[in-house]
Design a protein around this motif. Structure first.
Motif, short mmCIF file in Angstrom:
data_model
loop_
_atom_site.label_atom_id
_atom_site.label_comp_id
_atom_site.label_asym_id
_atom_site.label_seq_id
_atom_site.Cartn_x
_atom_site.Cartn_y
_atom_site.Cartn_z
N VAL A 1 -2.07 4.85 -5.39
CA VAL A 1 -2.02 6.15 -4.74
C VAL A 1 -1.24 6.03 -3.44
O VAL A 1 -1.58 5.20 -2.58
CB VAL A 1 -3.45 6.65 -4.44
CG1 VAL A 1 -3.41 7.94 -3.65
CG2 VAL A 1 -4.24 6.82 -5.73
N GLN A 2 -0.21 6.85 -3.28
CA GLN A 2 0.55 6.86 -2.04
C GLN A 2 -0.20 7.70 -1.02
O GLN A 2 -0.44 8.89 -1.21
CB GLN A 2 1.95 7.43 -2.27
CG GLN A 2 2.80 7.46 -1.02
CD GLN A 2 4.22 7.93 -1.30
OE1 GLN A 2 4.82 7.56 -2.30
NE2 GLN A 2 4.75 8.76 -0.43
N ILE B 1 3.10 1.72 6.44
CA ILE B 1 1.83 1.06 6.75
C ILE B 1 1.96 -0.03 7.81
O ILE B 1 1.03 -0.26 8.58
CB ILE B 1 1.19 0.50 5.46
CG1 ILE B 1 -0.23 0.00 5.76
CG2 ILE B 1 2.05 -0.60 4.84
CD1 ILE B 1 -1.04 -0.31 4.52
N PHE B 2 3.13 -0.68 7.91
CA PHE B 2 3.25 -1.77 8.88
C PHE B 2 4.41 -1.60 9.86
O PHE B 2 4.76 -2.53 10.59
CB PHE B 2 3.41 -3.11 8.14
CG PHE B 2 2.23 -3.46 7.29
CD1 PHE B 2 0.96 -3.56 7.84
CD2 PHE B 2 2.38 -3.69 5.93
CE1 PHE B 2 -0.14 -3.87 7.05
CE2 PHE B 2 1.29 -4.01 5.14
CZ PHE B 2 0.03 -4.09 5.69
N CYS B 3 5.04 -0.42 9.87
CA CYS B 3 6.14 -0.18 10.80
C CYS B 3 6.22 1.30 11.11
O CYS B 3 5.45 2.10 10.59
CB CYS B 3 7.46 -0.69 10.22
SG CYS B 3 8.07 0.27 8.81
N GLU C 1 1.20 -2.47 0.72
CA GLU C 1 2.48 -1.81 0.93
C GLU C 1 3.20 -1.62 -0.40
O GLU C 1 3.07 -2.44 -1.31
CB GLU C 1 3.36 -2.64 1.87
CG GLU C 1 3.66 -4.04 1.37
CD GLU C 1 4.51 -4.85 2.34
OE1 GLU C 1 5.19 -4.23 3.17
OE2 GLU C 1 4.49 -6.09 2.25
N ASP C 2 3.93 -0.54 -0.51
CA ASP C 2 4.70 -0.25 -1.71
C ASP C 2 6.00 -1.03 -1.67
O ASP C 2 6.60 -1.20 -0.60
CB ASP C 2 5.00 1.25 -1.76
CG ASP C 2 5.18 1.77 -3.16
OD1 ASP C 2 5.16 0.96 -4.10
OD2 ASP C 2 5.34 2.99 -3.33
N LEU D 1 -0.05 2.26 0.33
CA LEU D 1 -0.68 2.51 -0.96
C LEU D 1 -2.15 2.15 -0.89
O LEU D 1 -2.56 1.24 -0.17
CB LEU D 1 -0.04 1.65 -2.06
CG LEU D 1 1.39 1.92 -2.49
CD1 LEU D 1 1.75 0.97 -3.64
CD2 LEU D 1 1.59 3.35 -2.91
N LEU D 2 -2.94 2.86 -1.68
CA LEU D 2 -4.31 2.45 -1.96
C LEU D 2 -4.37 2.19 -3.45
O LEU D 2 -4.15 3.10 -4.26
CB LEU D 2 -5.30 3.54 -1.57
CG LEU D 2 -6.77 3.14 -1.65
CD1 LEU D 2 -7.10 2.10 -0.56
CD2 LEU D 2 -7.69 4.35 -1.50
#
Length: 495
Positions: free
Chosen positions: A21-22, A29-31, A133-134, A162-163
């Motif tokens: 899931v986006q 998520i990290f930037c 992360e995607d 993402l989850l």
């Protein structure tokens, strides 16, 4: 399962899902790169999401909050401490050659989601939901994944939060999977952590096994762990919709059952769902957990969420809202289901029901509005900027300024097709309700000009009255209230 031939009636299907899931956050998520879609490839990138040497990740607080909301909605355990790991694999859409994800300490564990399938409600176990992360995206030029002339890589999506929601192997048919995905999407939209309209916002990997039917418990549907471990499992990837999930799994179930019934062994492998051809295609042998060489992500400290999870609130969820609608507004099950199908529909209904009779509000939102939108292949989100105009249309009906028939068949349809405002349509089409004096005159004329229908009515022919009502409605341009016309005709004919 051995390769011994078996009848398909002696086989049972076991399916588990990994749903990616986006999450709806403004940045990755990290930037700090934007998650908004870009027309040009590779323009939403930076040293962090491109994995350049020396670039360090910083965790997005909004992604963590969204994950906690999902955990609370699926009644999962949310541990006080969770951490990130590196999952190593080498694909062109993963620029670092590893993915930052969660391994043995995910943020959500041991949850569940209740679904309804074929009139029965049952619970699907959710083993875990973890943040990651995607990767980027691939575009195969000149064909599909196995026939393309070449493949282009776009890193705009790389680093999108993402989850990944991993279910227990609780599904026994592709139709159950589709019901689960619909329910999950509904919950995610209510939580406002997910946008189903965004391209690629939900992607499904499905694991399918075939086992002997007598290994399945008749009452609970449970299958011994040892049986599941011995069964060869096929993973089907690249599933991007609820419908495609059902189609892909139906194909794969048939393929595997046919193989077993002919005495062939099902290979443990990863397969690609080719939606255009409607088939699954072998991609590679399926990796084992050891192949990913997980180890802790040294650039991110352990994540402490103990203080958060009690403070983060979630809204009323679909099932609870359905039950409240039935009790508070006296709605039937079908109407309550329609009116809670999305949060936007439910919110709009309550806005209308706060001012008008709940039955009228339910009719106009659940039946008239949603029916016309569905006919045009539109969603409620396509008209959410026009809720005020639709509210005004209900007001015109409630205040008896126009007939419900004209409101439905002329005003609403013109509003949706031409973008017109309700009052403008009423004025242009001269739909203002006919006064009682004019209706009485039309009734007298209809009786005088149709003596045969009058005679038939007195002979007990109910169809004759309907004919006369039609004559009056035609004479008044459909602006008379049918109930009033019916009553005036009966009074005149009986006097």
């Amino acid at each position: 399962m051995s390769a011994q031939a078996a009848s398909t009636e002696d086989l049972a299907v076991v399916i588990g899902l990994e749903v990616h899931v986006q999450l709806e956050t403004e940045t990755k998520i990290f930037c700090g790169c934007s998650t908004e879609p870009a027309e040009e490839p590779n323009t939403r990138t930076c040293p962090v999401c491109l994995g350049l040497p020396g670039a360090l990740p910083v965790l997005n607080e909004g992604a963590v909050e969204a994950a906690v909301k999902v955990g609370k909605a699926i009644d999962a355990e949310i541990p006080e401490t969770t951490r990130f790991h590196r999952k190593n694999y080498f694909y062109p859409d993963l620029p670092k050659n590893f993915q930052i994800t969660q391994y043995d300490e995910p943020i959500c564990q041991d949850g569940e989601l209740e679904i309804s399938h074929e009139g029965e409600r049952r619970v699907v176990g959710i083993e875990r939901a973890h943040l990651e992360e995607d990767p980027g995206s691939l575009r195969h030029v000149g064909g599909s994944i196995d026939t393309a002339e070449y493949t282009l890589v776009d890193y705009n999506r790389a680093g999108t939060p993402l989850l990944e929601i991993v279910t227990e192997p609780d599904f026994r048919a592709p139709q159950e999977v589709r019901a689960f995905l619909a329910k999950l999407t509904e919950v995610l939209e209510y939580l406002a952590v997910f946008d189903a309209e965004r391209d690629g916002s939900l992607r499904v990997d499905a694991n399918i096994s075939i086992v002997d039917a007598d290994e399945v418990d008749d009452e609970t549907g449970a299958i011994p762990t040892s049986v599941l471990e011995d069964a060869n499992r096929t993973e089907v990837k690249n599933i991007s919709s609820h419908k495609a999930a059902e189609q892909a799994l139906a194909y794969e179930v048939t393929r595997q059952k046919n193989a077993v019934s002919r005495g062939r062994e099902v290979q443990q492998e990863t397969r690609h769902w080719d939606e255009g051809k409607g088939v699954t295609v072998s991609m590679r042998s399926k990796e084992a957990e050891k192949d990913y060489r997980y180890f802790e992500e040294a650039d991110l400290p352990p994540l402490e969420v103990a203080d958060w999870k009690e403070k983060i609130e979630i809204p009323e969820l679909p099932d609870a809202r359905r039950e409240r609608f039935r009790e508070e507004y006296g709605l039937g099950e079908e109407a309550a289901d329609k009116l809670t199908s999305t949060k936007q529909v439910a919110d709009f209904f309550e806005d209308v029901a706060a001012e008008f009779d709940p039955d009228l509000a339910a009719t106009w939102v659940a039946d008239e509005l949603l029916g016309e939108l569905n006919y045009r292949d539109m969603a409620i989100t396509d008209v959410d900027d026009r809720f005020g105009e639709i509210h005004r249309l209900v007001e015109l009906v409630a205040e008896d300024e126009i007939t419900a028939k004209n409101a439905r068949e002329i005003v609403l349809r013109t509003m949706l097709d031409d973008g017109a405002a309700p009052d403008d349509v009423v004025e242009a089409e001269n739909l203002g309700k006919t006064g009682e004096g004019e209706i009485e005159a039309a009734v007298e004329t209809a009786i005088e000009e149709n003596p045969d229908a009058v005679a038939d009515y007195h002979d007990g022919d109910d169809g004759a009255l309907n004919f006369l009502v039609g004559q009056v409605m035609q004479a008044t341009g459909g602006s008379a209230d049918p109930g009033t016309v019916n009553e005036l005709l009966r009074d005149s004919l009986e006097s």
